[in-house]
Enzyme design. Structure first.
Site, PDB file in Angstrom:
ATOM      1  N   ASP A   1       0.861  -1.178   0.000  1.00 33.26           N
ATOM      2  CA  ASP A   1       0.000   0.000   0.000  1.00 33.26           C
ATOM      3  C   ASP A   1       0.902   1.234   0.000  1.00 33.26           C
ATOM      4  O   ASP A   1       1.796   1.346  -0.833  1.00 33.26           O
ATOM      5  CB  ASP A   1      -0.960  -0.074   1.204  1.00 33.26           C
ATOM      6  CG  ASP A   1      -1.949   1.075   1.273  1.00 33.26           C
ATOM      7  OD1 ASP A   1      -2.922   1.064   0.505  1.00 33.26           O
ATOM      8  OD2 ASP A   1      -1.739   1.981   2.092  1.00 33.26           O
TER       9      ASP A   1
ATOM     10  N   HIS B   1      -7.150  -6.213  -1.300  1.00 27.81           N
ATOM     11  CA  HIS B   1      -6.048  -5.257  -1.123  1.00 27.81           C
ATOM     12  C   HIS B   1      -5.021  -5.685  -0.089  1.00 27.81           C
ATOM     13  O   HIS B   1      -3.840  -5.387  -0.229  1.00 27.81           O
ATOM     14  CB  HIS B   1      -6.633  -3.905  -0.709  1.00 27.81           C
ATOM     15  CG  HIS B   1      -5.609  -2.838  -0.526  1.00 27.81           C
ATOM     16  ND1 HIS B   1      -4.872  -2.314  -1.562  1.00 27.81           N
ATOM     17  CD2 HIS B   1      -5.180  -2.181   0.604  1.00 27.81           C
ATOM     18  CE1 HIS B   1      -4.049  -1.392  -1.117  1.00 27.81           C
ATOM     19  NE2 HIS B   1      -4.214  -1.292   0.198  1.00 27.81           N
TER      20      HIS B   1
END
Length: 328
Positions: free
Chosen positions: A106, A304
């Site tokens: 991320d 994610h």
């Protein structure tokens, strides 16, 4: 501070330009620096620390400045990418090493890529999880985000206004985190065609579109408690200040506009992750932007939080890649 479930880790506070960086270390061998994303902590690498240590590496997961037990400078401008690069260099030096492989997820992927770009003398290989590398340059970020979503507001613009997301987060830290994690997880994200949780309706809040009910399968109640305890103590401002420096980063890195990261690299993304699908063009550009890429993987059916959703697969991919780029 969350108590580690692993008996062989070492917690340390080391000096850095931020003041101090908290890190968790396990194993011996070539240094692998693990950098988390938003809104997480060193704990997001809990599955990788023992696996990399068992594979013969010195695995070190940091709390990025603004998170956990690391320093939290008051100035918004203290969270620029170049400041975080300096923190990473300081960690390597404090551990008595001259170089490291850096792996990020991320925001941590962007921090890792920038570290490799700016300090190739220290970071000899880079692994990127979930967020592809895009070279510096192009239009000013705030202007790009302001044009996204039509009448709705993109979450990055929402996060950039000081105090706004904090006011939504602070009354229910645990519930907000649970919803945010669920919104981007493969087994709990909104169904195709449902309102997109990356956007905020006029007059609304980001959490209006968070799923409710079950936690993602990768997140136990006790693990959510650990994340929540950290953010109940620290607040969210330090973490959000990363978003509030994107225009400063754009200016700071102007000399690197269009520059590739040339060190050996790895990318892995989730097939259901918006970061992967929105930035498909960036992945296609890897022959130019990541000429040292040795492996690229899309994990189908994954969201994610890739190293937590699919820890065994990521551990194998990292160990295999590291054996080639940082042999023991």
């Amino acid at each position: 501070m969350p108590q580690s479930p692993f008996p062989d880790v070492t917690h340390r506070l080391v000096p850095s330009p931020a003041g101090r960086i908290h890190l968790v270390e396990q194993g011996t061998g070539p240094l692998v620096l693990l950098v988390h994303g938003f809104p997480e902590s060193w704990y997001s690498w809990r599955h990788q620390l023992p696996a990399l240590a068992a594979a013969g590496y010195r695995a070190v997961a940091v709390d990025v400045r603004g998170y956990g037990r690391s320093a939290k400078p008051a100035e918004v401008s203290a969270y620029r990418l170049l400041d975080l690069v300096d923190d990473n260099v300081a960690v390597v030096e404090a551990l008595g090493e001259r170089s490291a492989v850096i792996v990020g997820h991320d925001w941590g992927a962007t921090i890792a890529a920038t570290s490799a770009l700016v300090r190739p003398d220290v970071f000899r290989a880079v692994g990127l999880l979930s967020v592809p590398y895009t070279p510096p340059g192009g239009p000013k970020p705030s202007e790009v985000f302001a044009r996204m979503g039509g009448e709705e507001e993109f979450y990055v613009s929402y996060f950039q206004e000081p105090g706004r997301a904090e006011a939504e987060f602070e009354p229910d830290v645990r519930g907000w985190l649970a919803g945010f994690y669920a919104a981007l997880s493969a087994d709990t994200m909104p169904a195709p065609g449902a309102p997109d949780p990356h956007f905020v309706r006029p007059g609304g809040a980001l959490r209006d579109r968070f799923p409710t009910g079950s936690l993602p399968s990768w997140l136990a109640e006790s693990e959510l408690d650990l994340y929540a305890e950290e953010f109940e103590r620290t607040g969210l401002t330090g973490a959000l200040n990363r978003y509030r420096n994107m225009d400063r980063d754009w200016a700071d890195l102007a000399d690197f506009a269009g520059a590739p990261v040339t060190q050996p690299s790895l990318f892995a993304g989730g097939g259901l992750d918006a970061s992967t699908t929105w930035l498909a063009d960036a992945i296609e550009a890897y022959p130019t932007t990541l000429p040292g890429l040795t492996a690229s993987h899309i994990l189908e059916g994954c969201g994610h939080w890739i190293q937590q959703e699919r820890p065994e697969e990521i551990n194998l991919l990292l160990a295999d890649w590291l054996s080639a780029v940082a042999p023991r």
